[in-house]
Design a protein around this motif. Structure first.
Motif, PDB file in Angstrom:
ATOM      1  N   TYR A  82       0.843  -1.198   0.000  1.00 18.01           N
ATOM      2  CA  TYR A  82       0.000   0.000   0.000  1.00 18.01           C
ATOM      3  C   TYR A  82       0.872   1.240   0.000  1.00 18.01           C
ATOM      4  O   TYR A  82       1.934   1.254   0.627  1.00 18.01           O
ATOM      5  N   VAL A  83       0.387   2.280  -0.674  1.00 19.11           N
ATOM      6  CA  VAL A  83       1.118   3.535  -0.766  1.00 19.11           C
ATOM      7  C   VAL A  83       0.167   4.688  -0.445  1.00 19.11           C
ATOM      8  O   VAL A  83      -0.847   4.859  -1.126  1.00 19.11           O
ATOM      9  N   ALA A  84       0.482   5.441   0.606  1.00 16.43           N
ATOM     10  CA  ALA A  84      -0.252   6.655   0.945  1.00 16.43           C
ATOM     11  C   ALA A  84       0.567   7.824   0.414  1.00 16.43           C
ATOM     12  O   ALA A  84       1.722   8.006   0.809  1.00 16.43           O
ATOM     13  N   ILE A  85      -0.012   8.583  -0.490  1.00 15.59           N
ATOM     14  CA  ILE A  85       0.715   9.658  -1.155  1.00 15.59           C
ATOM     15  C   ILE A  85       0.131  11.009  -0.757  1.00 15.59           C
ATOM     16  O   ILE A  85      -1.064  11.239  -0.926  1.00 15.59           O
ATOM     17  N   ARG A 111      -4.323  14.829   1.141  1.00 14.75           N
ATOM     18  CA  ARG A 111      -3.814  16.189   1.314  1.00 14.75           C
ATOM     19  C   ARG A 111      -3.415  16.400   2.766  1.00 14.75           C
ATOM     20  O   ARG A 111      -2.686  17.318   3.090  1.00 14.75           O
ATOM     21  N   ASN A 112      -3.925  15.549   3.662  1.00 15.57           N
ATOM     22  CA  ASN A 112      -3.729  15.684   5.094  1.00 15.57           C
ATOM     23  C   ASN A 112      -2.800  14.571   5.599  1.00 15.57           C
ATOM     24  O   ASN A 112      -3.124  13.391   5.437  1.00 15.57           O
ATOM     25  N   PRO A 113      -1.671  14.922   6.233  1.00 16.64           N
ATOM     26  CA  PRO A 113      -0.727  13.888   6.698  1.00 16.64           C
ATOM     27  C   PRO A 113      -1.327  12.946   7.738  1.00 16.64           C
ATOM     28  O   PRO A 113      -1.028  11.756   7.736  1.00 16.64           O
ATOM     29  N   GLU A 114      -2.166  13.469   8.611  1.00 15.36           N
ATOM     30  CA  GLU A 114      -2.754  12.618   9.646  1.00 15.36           C
ATOM     31  C   GLU A 114      -3.666  11.558   9.021  1.00 15.36           C
ATOM     32  O   GLU A 114      -3.682  10.404   9.451  1.00 15.36           O
ATOM     33  N   ALA A 115      -4.437  11.947   8.015  1.00 10.50           N
ATOM     34  CA  ALA A 115      -5.312  10.992   7.328  1.00 10.50           C
ATOM     35  C   ALA A 115      -4.493   9.926   6.607  1.00 10.50           C
ATOM     36  O   ALA A 115      -4.846   8.736   6.624  1.00 10.50           O
ATOM     37  N   ALA A 116      -3.385  10.330   5.983  1.00  6.87           N
ATOM     38  CA  ALA A 116      -2.514   9.374   5.295  1.00  6.87           C
ATOM     39  C   ALA A 116      -1.908   8.378   6.284  1.00  6.87           C
ATOM     40  O   ALA A 116      -1.897   7.167   6.036  1.00  6.87           O
ATOM     41  N   GLU A 117      -1.407   8.883   7.404  1.00 11.04           N
ATOM     42  CA  GLU A 117      -0.822   8.014   8.439  1.00 11.04           C
ATOM     43  C   GLU A 117      -1.858   7.036   8.983  1.00 11.04           C
ATOM     44  O   GLU A 117      -1.581   5.853   9.163  1.00 11.04           O
ATOM     45  N   ALA A 118      -3.075   7.535   9.256  1.00 11.63           N
ATOM     46  CA  ALA A 118      -4.129   6.685   9.812  1.00 11.63           C
ATOM     47  C   ALA A 118      -4.512   5.582   8.827  1.00 11.63           C
ATOM     48  O   ALA A 118      -4.673   4.415   9.216  1.00 11.63           O
ATOM     49  N   TRP A 119      -4.643   5.927   7.551  1.00 13.31           N
ATOM     50  CA  TRP A 119      -4.988   4.931   6.542  1.00 13.31           C
ATOM     51  C   TRP A 119      -3.895   3.869   6.427  1.00 13.31           C
ATOM     52  O   TRP A 119      -4.181   2.675   6.395  1.00 13.31           O
ATOM     53  N   LEU A 120      -2.637   4.312   6.389  1.00 12.72           N
ATOM     54  CA  LEU A 120      -1.529   3.374   6.261  1.00 12.72           C
ATOM     55  C   LEU A 120      -1.437   2.465   7.478  1.00 12.72           C
ATOM     56  O   LEU A 120      -1.228   1.261   7.353  1.00 12.72           O
TER      57      LEU A 120
END
Length: 138
Positions: A82-85, A111-120
């Protein structure tokens, strides 16, 4: 590194990678990153990688770097799970094309780092396999 850009790579035994790129993504810099990551993947064995790709401060790269990204994903099928970009819209367009050309699933754009981290984090814990490759532009 070269006069246009540089990269720093930190690899941990648990499969976590932190890569920081500065400046322009020239082909030699990108080749060095992919060679180092490929070697580390070989050493880590069969661990799956989860990528946090922070391109919010990216200033650009050579066209050859795009081909290198496609080749890297093609050379390591199934390893990059998985890749969160994190990226502005123009870079998202390029990254979607790279994912499609490499037949890579599991890319999500934020666009939001917290959302990317949470998804990953969620993706890692669903599969119970851990190894994060963080690539950021500073």
């Amino acid at each position: 590194s070269d006069r246009w850009g540089s990269a720093q790579i930190l690899t941990r035994k648990d499969g976590n990678f932190d890569v920081k790129l500065k400046g322009w993504g020239t082909a030699p810099v990108v080749e060095q990153v992919y060679a180092a990551v490929s070697e580390n993947l070989r050493r880590l064995g069969s661990i799956e990688c989860y990528v946090l790709l922070d391109m919010r401060r990216g200033i650009g790269s050579s066209p050859r770097a795009i081909g290198l990204a496609i080749q890297f994903l093609s050379d390591h099928p199934g390893r990059v799970k998985y890749v969160a970009i994190l990226a502005p819209p123009p870079i998202v367009v390029v990254m979607r094309a790279i994912a499609a050309a490499a037949h890579q699933n599991g890319f999500q754009f934020f666009r939001n780092p917290e959302a990317a981290e949470a998804w990953l984090y969620k993706q890692q814990h669903i599969s119970n396999k851990r190894g994060t490759f963080r690539l950021s532009f500073r």
